[in-house]
Design a protein around this motif. Structure first.
Motif, PDB file in Angstrom:
ATOM      1  N   UNK A  63     -11.645 -43.834 -54.409  1.00 41.05           N
ATOM      2  CA  UNK A  63     -13.055 -43.736 -54.013  1.00 41.05           C
ATOM      3  C   UNK A  63     -13.330 -44.408 -52.676  1.00 41.05           C
ATOM      4  N   UNK A  64     -12.815 -45.607 -52.471  1.00 41.43           N
ATOM      5  CA  UNK A  64     -13.062 -46.328 -51.224  1.00 41.43           C
ATOM      6  C   UNK A  64     -12.585 -45.525 -50.021  1.00 41.43           C
ATOM      7  N   UNK A  65     -11.380 -44.961 -50.112  1.00 39.73           N
ATOM      8  CA  UNK A  65     -10.839 -44.184 -49.000  1.00 39.73           C
ATOM      9  C   UNK A  65     -11.692 -42.949 -48.724  1.00 39.73           C
ATOM     10  N   UNK A  66     -12.035 -42.206 -49.785  1.00 35.91           N
ATOM     11  CA  UNK A  66     -12.748 -40.954 -49.575  1.00 35.91           C
ATOM     12  C   UNK A  66     -14.227 -41.146 -49.254  1.00 35.91           C
ATOM     13  N   UNK A  67     -14.751 -42.346 -49.461  1.00 35.19           N
ATOM     14  CA  UNK A  67     -16.113 -42.626 -48.997  1.00 35.19           C
ATOM     15  C   UNK A  67     -16.215 -42.487 -47.479  1.00 35.19           C
ATOM     16  N   UNK A 481      -8.456 -58.986 -62.968  1.00 30.52           N
ATOM     17  CA  UNK A 481      -9.444 -59.057 -61.894  1.00 30.52           C
ATOM     18  C   UNK A 481      -8.904 -58.376 -60.638  1.00 30.52           C
ATOM     19  N   UNK A 482      -9.799 -57.744 -59.943  1.00 32.83           N
ATOM     20  CA  UNK A 482      -9.442 -57.143 -58.663  1.00 32.83           C
ATOM     21  C   UNK A 482      -9.790 -58.127 -57.558  1.00 32.83           C
ATOM     22  N   UNK A 483      -8.902 -58.294 -56.601  1.00 29.73           N
ATOM     23  CA  UNK A 483      -9.115 -59.233 -55.498  1.00 29.73           C
ATOM     24  C   UNK A 483      -9.088 -58.490 -54.166  1.00 29.73           C
ATOM     25  N   UNK A 484      -9.933 -58.925 -53.274  1.00 32.05           N
ATOM     26  CA  UNK A 484      -9.872 -58.462 -51.883  1.00 32.05           C
ATOM     27  C   UNK A 484      -9.751 -59.692 -51.003  1.00 32.05           C
ATOM     28  N   UNK A 485      -8.711 -59.700 -50.166  1.00 31.98           N
ATOM     29  CA  UNK A 485      -8.546 -60.781 -49.203  1.00 31.98           C
ATOM     30  C   UNK A 485      -9.074 -60.331 -47.851  1.00 31.98           C
ATOM     31  N   UNK A 486      -9.786 -61.197 -47.162  1.00 31.65           N
ATOM     32  CA  UNK A 486     -10.391 -60.765 -45.897  1.00 31.65           C
ATOM     33  C   UNK A 486     -10.338 -61.885 -44.869  1.00 31.65           C
ATOM     34  N   UNK A 487     -10.456 -61.480 -43.601  1.00 33.54           N
ATOM     35  CA  UNK A 487     -10.481 -62.433 -42.490  1.00 33.54           C
ATOM     36  C   UNK A 487     -11.941 -62.716 -42.144  1.00 33.54           C
ATOM     37  N   UNK A 488     -12.443 -63.916 -42.440  1.00 33.56           N
ATOM     38  CA  UNK A 488     -13.865 -64.204 -42.207  1.00 33.56           C
ATOM     39  C   UNK A 488     -14.246 -64.232 -40.733  1.00 33.56           C
ATOM     40  N   UNK A 489     -13.256 -64.244 -39.825  1.00 35.80           N
ATOM     41  CA  UNK A 489     -13.577 -64.165 -38.405  1.00 35.80           C
ATOM     42  C   UNK A 489     -13.852 -62.716 -37.977  1.00 35.80           C
ATOM     43  N   UNK A 494     -16.796 -58.967 -48.484  1.00 40.56           N
ATOM     44  CA  UNK A 494     -17.196 -57.677 -49.062  1.00 40.56           C
ATOM     45  C   UNK A 494     -17.682 -57.849 -50.492  1.00 40.56           C
ATOM     46  N   UNK A 495     -18.410 -56.858 -50.989  1.00 34.87           N
ATOM     47  CA  UNK A 495     -18.952 -56.936 -52.349  1.00 34.87           C
ATOM     48  C   UNK A 495     -18.518 -55.722 -53.165  1.00 34.87           C
ATOM     49  N   UNK A 496     -18.457 -55.932 -54.472  1.00 33.58           N
ATOM     50  CA  UNK A 496     -18.069 -54.869 -55.405  1.00 33.58           C
ATOM     51  C   UNK A 496     -19.325 -54.275 -56.059  1.00 33.58           C
ATOM     52  N   UNK A 497     -19.327 -52.970 -56.286  1.00 31.49           N
ATOM     53  CA  UNK A 497     -20.444 -52.372 -57.033  1.00 31.49           C
ATOM     54  C   UNK A 497     -20.218 -52.498 -58.534  1.00 31.49           C
ATOM     55  N   UNK A 498     -21.106 -53.155 -59.228  1.00 24.56           N
ATOM     56  CA  UNK A 498     -20.977 -53.269 -60.684  1.00 24.56           C
ATOM     57  C   UNK A 498     -19.633 -53.813 -61.104  1.00 24.56           C
ATOM     58  N   UNK A 499     -18.931 -53.088 -61.986  1.00 22.39           N
ATOM     59  CA  UNK A 499     -17.621 -53.537 -62.468  1.00 22.39           C
ATOM     60  C   UNK A 499     -16.498 -52.716 -61.844  1.00 22.39           C
ATOM     61  N   UNK A 501     -13.461 -51.761 -59.382  1.00 20.48           N
ATOM     62  CA  UNK A 501     -12.346 -52.559 -58.896  1.00 20.48           C
ATOM     63  C   UNK A 501     -12.148 -52.491 -57.393  1.00 20.48           C
ATOM     64  N   UNK A 502     -13.013 -51.736 -56.693  1.00 19.40           N
ATOM     65  CA  UNK A 502     -12.883 -51.584 -55.244  1.00 19.40           C
ATOM     66  C   UNK A 502     -14.229 -51.866 -54.578  1.00 19.40           C
TER      67      UNK A 502
END
Length: 512
Positions: A63-67, A481-489, A494-499, A501-502
């Motif tokens: 879903x994330x990719x095709x968005x 749990x699904x995790x997203x690692x990100x560079x805060x700089x 990022x935020x997840x919609x509801x439950x 995993x992306x």
């Protein structure tokens, strides 16, 4: 059975050549803010387009990719609930056997064609194509079968169902609700070369299994999609994906649960969300491939035999033990199921005997190397009640898909972002039920959940949860749990919609 394969892919992967895409973009005025013209590089956990760029070939994991390149009749809102996107409004008849959609105007696709009610009908009429996994529940005999689609006017689509559907909009959210352009409807082979959607980005280049580069379309609202370019880089190896994030090769990555502590200790900022269930999925509920699995008591015996607490401590650190089909944050979660199916060898042996197999039995399960340790743990658990689970390890994607039809069980991370939709499209009407098993208990609970709303929805979901577990169609082990690692700089958290995993694509915002 390999997890990511079924979570994220549709059917067998096909080899695609390197594709360079240069379809004509749509839109008019570019509202981009030059100050936000950055490139965002995303580390993905699978190749999002191994079979080409038809979104209906895939599942929730893509879903994330095709968005980026497509829009859906309903998008997933920040709270995980459906929000009209290509549909502008919807309504049901009194019997809830028909749903009327009003379609937005002024929407164009990559090929230059326009969104019309007739185009939506042509898209949904593809539901008879068995290759389109996302449509499996809508097809004839599917648990949410669409009997007929009509386009009585240029902006009106009427869906007629074989059974009442009170919340069908949830089934048209995300990948299953995506609409492809007229050129792709006429000749689907164009989707082997690139997407034909109305989404905020168009694809510039793609190298199968390596990188997919998108450019924001003129006219796209830069306040919603602030990055001018997005590059998706698939890293199937979880450690390679982690290293790419630590070294700065990616700005944000989908981090595996087992590597999240290493990510944090190396300074990677993390966000997480529940919703991914680690399940033993019973493919064979009829005994077609393994006679014992045709008996419900035998299936329940396997559930009683699992020490879920030890499983998490041993091979799934960071997860939570669970015997629920739905996540802890779901309205349908039922803590009583965790008690009912708590680890109990004596109870497991009693159920096995009741099912006619007091001395146990043997069967074979096929797995990828990534989940071998988890299956070996469960193998020892089953051995304690006399059940011999033989494990075959393979790296062949084709073989992993094929065993759905020839083996009784698979071990799969299943993202329960849409409880009714996943139950209807995967467990009852999708790939997880290859022998077309039927359960009046599950059928009734699914129908009630699909028609419930408001205060009744939670009770209906809880009943559906219980039906799936008590009928032994699903043997959950833990919630991951699904995790997203990100560079805060580079970007904000990022935020997840509801439950889900992306994260949502629109939640990726540049750092302040």
């Amino acid at each position: 059975m390999i997890g990511f394969t079924f979570k994220r892919l549709g059917v067998s992967a096909l080899a695609l050549a390197v594709a360079v895409v240069s379809l004509t973009a749509c839109g008019s005025t570019d509202s981009a803010d030059p100050s936000s013209s950055d490139t965002l590089t995303i580390g993905y956990d699978s190749d999002p387009a191994p079979q080409g760029f038809d979104p209906l070939l895939y599942g929730a994991g893509q879903r994330l990719f095709y968005e980026s390149t497509y829009q859906s009749l309903f998008a997933e809102g920040a709270d995980g609930q459906p929000v009209p996107e290509l549909a502008s409004s919807f309504s049901y008849n009194k019997a809830k056997t028909q749903m009327t959609l009003k379609i937005r105007s002024g929407v164009t696709f990559t090929d230059g064609s326009a969104l019309t009610a007739e185009l939506v009908k042509k898209n949904l009429d593809r539901r008879s194509d068995a290759k389109l996994q996302a449509y499996s529940g809508f097809a004839k005999g599917g648990s949410t079968e669409i009997k007929n689609v009509e386009a009585p006017s240029a902006d009106t689509v009427v869906l007629t169902f074989t059974a009442a559907q009170g919340s069908f909009q949830t089934n048209l959210m995300g990948v299953a609700g995506t609409i492809v352009g007229e050129k792709a409807i006429t000749d689907s082979s164009v989707l082997t070369q690139g997407p034909d959607g109305s989404g905020p980005y168009k694809m510039d280049t793609s190298v199968k299994g390596s990188s997919y580069t998108m450019s924001r379309k003129p006219g796209t609202d830069a306040s919603v999609y602030p990055f001018q370019k997005i590059v998706y880089k698939p890293y199937l190896d979880k450690n390679a994906r982690l290293n790419a994030q630590i070294s700065g090769q990616t700005d944000v990555s989908l981090i595996d649960t087992s590597t999240q502590e290493t990510a944090a200790s190396n300074g990677v900022s993390l966000v997480k969300n529940g919703g991914t269930m680690l399940d033993l999925l019973v493919f064979d509920k009829t005994g077609a491939t393994s006679k014992p699995f045709g008996n419900k008591d035998v299936r329940l015996a396997l559930s009683y035999a699992i020490d879920r607490e030890s499983f998490v401590k041993t091979v799934a650190k960071g997860a939570e033990p669970s015997a629920n089909a739905f996540p802890k944050s779901s309205a349908g979660f039922d803590a009583a199921l965790n008690t009912e199916y708590a680890f109990d060898v004596a109870k497991a042996k009693q159920a096995l005997a009741k099912g006619g197999y007091p001395n146990g039995f043997s069967f074979t399960i096929t797995a990828s190397p990534t989940i071998q340790a988890s299956l070996e743990f469960l193998q020892n658990q089953f051995k304690a009640i006399g059940v011999d689970m033989k494990i075959e390890v393979t790296t062949s994607t084709d073989k992993l898909f094929a065993v759905v039809n020839t083996q009784p069980l698979g071990f799969i991370p299943l993202t329960m972002s849409n409880e009714v939709g996943v139950t209807a499209g995967v467990l009852v009407g999708g790939f997880a039920n290859p022998h077309k098993a039927q359960s009046p208990v599950i059928g009734a609970a699914l129908g009630a959940a699909a028609n419930s709303s408001g205060a009744d929805a939670a009770a209906a979901l809880k009943k559906l949860n219980g039906a799936l577990i008590n009928e032994g169609w699903l043997i959950p082990v833990a919630e991951q749990f699904s995790y997203a690692g990100y560079d805060p700089e580079v970007l904000q958290a990022p935020t997840y919609p509801g439950i889900d995993g992306y994260p949502l694509l629109s939640s990726f915002k540049p750092a302040a």
